[in-house]
Motif scaffolding. Structure first.
Motif, PDB file in Angstrom:
ATOM      1  N   GLU A  32       0.880  -1.169   0.000  1.00  0.00           N
ATOM      2  CA  GLU A  32       0.000   0.000   0.000  1.00  0.00           C
ATOM      3  C   GLU A  32       0.919   1.221   0.000  1.00  0.00           C
ATOM      4  O   GLU A  32       1.695   1.426   0.938  1.00  0.00           O
ATOM      5  N   VAL A  33       0.879   1.985  -1.055  1.00  0.00           N
ATOM      6  CA  VAL A  33       1.853   3.063  -1.260  1.00  0.00           C
ATOM      7  C   VAL A  33       1.480   4.285  -0.419  1.00  0.00           C
ATOM      8  O   VAL A  33       0.310   4.693  -0.379  1.00  0.00           O
ATOM      9  N   THR A  34       2.490   4.856   0.255  1.00  0.00           N
ATOM     10  CA  THR A  34       2.260   6.069   1.052  1.00  0.00           C
ATOM     11  C   THR A  34       2.921   7.297   0.426  1.00  0.00           C
ATOM     12  O   THR A  34       2.463   8.417   0.609  1.00  0.00           O
ATOM     13  N   ALA A  35       4.038   7.081  -0.295  1.00  0.00           N
ATOM     14  CA  ALA A  35       4.794   8.214  -0.849  1.00  0.00           C
ATOM     15  C   ALA A  35       5.563   7.740  -2.076  1.00  0.00           C
ATOM     16  O   ALA A  35       5.903   6.558  -2.183  1.00  0.00           O
ATOM     17  N   PHE A  36       5.806   8.658  -2.987  1.00  0.00           N
ATOM     18  CA  PHE A  36       6.642   8.295  -4.148  1.00  0.00           C
ATOM     19  C   PHE A  36       7.453   9.497  -4.586  1.00  0.00           C
ATOM     20  O   PHE A  36       7.084  10.639  -4.319  1.00  0.00           O
ATOM     21  N   SER A 108      12.275   8.340   7.343  1.00  0.00           N
ATOM     22  CA  SER A 108      10.868   8.588   6.986  1.00  0.00           C
ATOM     23  C   SER A 108      10.547   7.974   5.617  1.00  0.00           C
ATOM     24  O   SER A 108      11.451   7.735   4.804  1.00  0.00           O
ATOM     25  N   ASP A 109       9.252   7.766   5.379  1.00  0.00           N
ATOM     26  CA  ASP A 109       8.831   7.251   4.062  1.00  0.00           C
ATOM     27  C   ASP A 109       9.269   8.228   2.963  1.00  0.00           C
ATOM     28  O   ASP A 109       9.715   7.812   1.891  1.00  0.00           O
ATOM     29  N   ASN A 110       9.115   9.516   3.228  1.00  0.00           N
ATOM     30  CA  ASN A 110       9.461  10.503   2.195  1.00  0.00           C
ATOM     31  C   ASN A 110      10.939  10.438   1.820  1.00  0.00           C
ATOM     32  O   ASN A 110      11.288  10.474   0.643  1.00  0.00           O
ATOM     33  N   ASP A 111      11.802  10.356   2.826  1.00  0.00           N
ATOM     34  CA  ASP A 111      13.234  10.282   2.520  1.00  0.00           C
ATOM     35  C   ASP A 111      13.560   8.977   1.796  1.00  0.00           C
ATOM     36  O   ASP A 111      14.310   8.959   0.820  1.00  0.00           O
ATOM     37  N   ALA A 112      12.984   7.884   2.287  1.00  0.00           N
ATOM     38  CA  ALA A 112      13.255   6.584   1.665  1.00  0.00           C
ATOM     39  C   ALA A 112      12.826   6.590   0.197  1.00  0.00           C
ATOM     40  O   ALA A 112      13.508   6.034  -0.667  1.00  0.00           O
ATOM     41  N   GLY A 286       4.111  17.260  -1.223  1.00  0.00           N
ATOM     42  CA  GLY A 286       2.693  17.607  -1.303  1.00  0.00           C
ATOM     43  C   GLY A 286       1.864  16.364  -1.538  1.00  0.00           C
ATOM     44  O   GLY A 286       2.387  15.252  -1.599  1.00  0.00           O
ATOM     45  N   ASN A 287       0.538  16.586  -1.642  1.00  0.00           N
ATOM     46  CA  ASN A 287      -0.371  15.484  -1.914  1.00  0.00           C
ATOM     47  C   ASN A 287      -0.250  15.066  -3.379  1.00  0.00           C
ATOM     48  O   ASN A 287       0.052  15.891  -4.233  1.00  0.00           O
ATOM     49  N   TRP A 288      -0.516  13.787  -3.664  1.00  0.00           N
ATOM     50  CA  TRP A 288      -0.324  13.313  -5.046  1.00  0.00           C
ATOM     51  C   TRP A 288      -1.274  13.958  -6.045  1.00  0.00           C
ATOM     52  O   TRP A 288      -1.093  13.822  -7.241  1.00  0.00           O
ATOM     53  N   GLU A 289      -2.306  14.669  -5.535  1.00  0.00           N
ATOM     54  CA  GLU A 289      -3.158  15.410  -6.477  1.00  0.00           C
ATOM     55  C   GLU A 289      -2.358  16.480  -7.230  1.00  0.00           C
ATOM     56  O   GLU A 289      -2.784  16.965  -8.273  1.00  0.00           O
ATOM     57  N   LYS A 290      -1.174  16.837  -6.690  1.00  0.00           N
ATOM     58  CA  LYS A 290      -0.323  17.834  -7.371  1.00  0.00           C
ATOM     59  C   LYS A 290       0.584  17.198  -8.431  1.00  0.00           C
ATOM     60  O   LYS A 290       1.555  17.814  -8.865  1.00  0.00           O
ATOM     61  N   PHE A 303      13.420  23.317  -9.672  1.00  0.00           N
ATOM     62  CA  PHE A 303      14.024  23.082  -8.358  1.00  0.00           C
ATOM     63  C   PHE A 303      15.150  22.065  -8.512  1.00  0.00           C
ATOM     64  O   PHE A 303      15.224  21.354  -9.524  1.00  0.00           O
ATOM     65  N   ALA A 304      16.010  22.002  -7.502  1.00  0.00           N
ATOM     66  CA  ALA A 304      17.104  21.021  -7.517  1.00  0.00           C
ATOM     67  C   ALA A 304      16.752  19.906  -6.542  1.00  0.00           C
ATOM     68  O   ALA A 304      16.054  20.134  -5.564  1.00  0.00           O
ATOM     69  N   GLY A 305      17.258  18.707  -6.798  1.00  0.00           N
ATOM     70  CA  GLY A 305      17.010  17.590  -5.887  1.00  0.00           C
ATOM     71  C   GLY A 305      15.728  16.856  -6.257  1.00  0.00           C
ATOM     72  O   GLY A 305      15.386  16.753  -7.428  1.00  0.00           O
ATOM     73  N   LYS A 306      15.015  16.365  -5.233  1.00  0.00           N
ATOM     74  CA  LYS A 306      13.881  15.479  -5.484  1.00  0.00           C
ATOM     75  C   LYS A 306      12.545  16.081  -5.058  1.00  0.00           C
ATOM     76  O   LYS A 306      12.478  16.903  -4.144  1.00  0.00           O
ATOM     77  N   ALA A 307      11.481  15.612  -5.711  1.00  0.00           N
ATOM     78  CA  ALA A 307      10.110  15.920  -5.289  1.00  0.00           C
ATOM     79  C   ALA A 307       9.483  14.625  -4.789  1.00  0.00           C
ATOM     80  O   ALA A 307       9.651  13.580  -5.410  1.00  0.00           O
ATOM     81  N   VAL A 308       8.781  14.726  -3.654  1.00  0.00           N
ATOM     82  CA  VAL A 308       8.099  13.549  -3.100  1.00  0.00           C
ATOM     83  C   VAL A 308       6.630  13.895  -2.877  1.00  0.00           C
ATOM     84  O   VAL A 308       6.310  14.909  -2.254  1.00  0.00           O
ATOM     85  N   LEU A 309       5.748  13.059  -3.382  1.00  0.00           N
ATOM     86  CA  LEU A 309       4.311  13.264  -3.173  1.00  0.00           C
ATOM     87  C   LEU A 309       3.761  12.130  -2.319  1.00  0.00           C
ATOM     88  O   LEU A 309       4.253  10.996  -2.375  1.00  0.00           O
ATOM     89  N   THR A 310       2.751  12.459  -1.518  1.00  0.00           N
ATOM     90  CA  THR A 310       2.190  11.457  -0.608  1.00  0.00           C
ATOM     91  C   THR A 310       0.754  11.128  -1.003  1.00  0.00           C
ATOM     92  O   THR A 310       0.030  11.964  -1.543  1.00  0.00           O
ATOM     93  N   ILE A 311       0.367   9.888  -0.697  1.00  0.00           N
ATOM     94  CA  ILE A 311      -0.977   9.417  -1.046  1.00  0.00           C
ATOM     95  C   ILE A 311      -1.824   9.422   0.223  1.00  0.00           C
ATOM     96  O   ILE A 311      -1.450   8.789   1.204  1.00  0.00           O
TER      97      ILE A 311
END
Ligand SMILES: NC(=O)c1ccc[n+]([C@@H]2O[C@H](COP(=O)([O-])OP(=O)(O)OC[C@H]3O[C@@H](n4cnc5c(N)ncnc54)[C@H](OP(=O)(O)O)[C@@H]3O)[C@@H](O)[C@H]2O)c1
Length: 311
Positions: A32-36, A108-112, A286-290, A303-311
């Protein structure tokens, strides 16, 4: 279930749509995905894929159903992984247990979620190089997802890392990785006085690459993993010839992760994140709706680096 799917008419060519629930093979767990996190490569593919195609390599989440063959962690484990089928940005995904690892409590899930494609590419590209300890490594595109990890991992492997980037506004972030030298130069000209490099980790390609190959040292290795600036380049054959055994090598993460499973590589990177030796740079969350607007920002390099969205 809901999933990110392609739609060429929308910004970033992506939207949240419907997809069939995943059906797991015996060696696969359902997560069950929480972040990507987003990568340039999959976003480029989204631009040309047929409408309604699922997408997404990197994901973090929780094991909903463990693999029937008994491999991998049990239900409820927090995990991070890599969907080779590019179906990771969805409520649920079925992944072979060799393609994901358990996230330590300190991470955290976001960092992972930033690790799979960018972190594994940086790790395996550097490990293709020889005699890193005390030798000079050039990382191009150092402000990118892969480049940022490559700067840190190169330093952790004992190399003297020179980071190339094109925009001064991203220089502080790259300097904070502890590299020995930061060179701001879009065409690579400012690197000329930096001498020869034993290893070059290149994700930029294009014309800058042909210049840099003339700075490959004797028996040096140039590992080419990306083409952010262009897929064609000139080759200074004479310079390469005089390196003796200099090599220019292609790199593809799918191939590399057949040599060591993504699970093992991710375990190694997660341990470094957990004890603070590796850091992530995630300016966009942000939320994955973005998804559409975030994809467009990444392709536009806002932006530089990574973007992470959460479900
Ligand atoms: N072979 C594989 O298995 C593999 C794995 C991972 C990634 N890749 C590929 O590797 C490349 C980089 O991936 P990524 O996720 O790190 O991308 P990213 O986060 O978008 O970073 C791209 C980097 O390249 C720089 N750049 C972009 N366009 C440029 C140009 N025209 N001239 C000079 N520099 C430029 C960017 O600089 P700014 O910050 O100034 O924009 C940034 O440093 C992509 O082509 C991706 O598809 C391949």
């Amino acid at each position: 279930m809901k999933a990110v799917v392609t739609n060429a008419k929308l910004p970033g060519c992506l939207e949240i749509g419907e997809a069939a629930d995943p059906v797991a093979d015996s060696n696969q767990a359902v997560i069950e995905v929480t972040a990507f996190s987003l990568n340039r490569g999959e976003l480029r593919r989204a631009e040309t894929a047929p409408g309604g195609t699922q997408i997404g390599w990197d994901l973090a989440g929780v094991v909903k159903t463990a693999a029937r063959d008994g491999s991998g962690p049990g239900q409820g484990a927090r995990v991070v992984g890599f969907s080779r089928r590019m179906q990771g940005w969805a409520q649920y995904v079925a992944l072979p247990t060799v393609d994901f690892a358990v996230i330590p409590d300190a991470v955290s899930d976001n960092d992972a979620a930033t690790l799979p494609v960018a972190g594994l590419t940086a790790l395996y590209a550097l490990e293709r190089c020889e005699r890193l300890l005390g030798s000079k490594v050039l990382v191009t595109g150092a402000s990118g997802g892969v480049g940022y990890f490559a700067c840190q991992l190169g330093r952790l492997m004992g190399a003297e890392v020179t980071a190339q980037l094109r925009r001064p506004d991203f220089a502080d972030m790259v300097r904070a990785t502890g590299v020995s030298d930061v060179v701001i130069s879009a065409d690579g000209a400012a690197l000329e006085d930096r001498g020869k490099f034993r290893s070059i980790i290149d994700g930029v390609g294009g014309q800058i690459l042909s210049k840099l190959l003339s700075q490959l040292d004797e028996r040096g290795r140039a590992i080419l993993y990306g083409v952010s600036a262009g897929a064609e380049t000139g080759l200074a054959v004479r310079d390469l010839m005089f390196t003796g055994d200099g090599r220019v090598e292609g790199f593809h993460l799918y191939r590399e992760s057949e040599i060591e499973t993504a699970a093992k590589g991710l375990d190694r990177l997660l341990a470094l994140l957990a004890d603070g030796r590796l850091t992530t740079h995630v300016p966009v969350t942000g939320n994955w709706e973005k998804i559409g607007e975030t994809a467009a920002q990444l392709i536009g390099r806002d932006f530089a680096g990574k973007a992470v969205l959460t479900i």
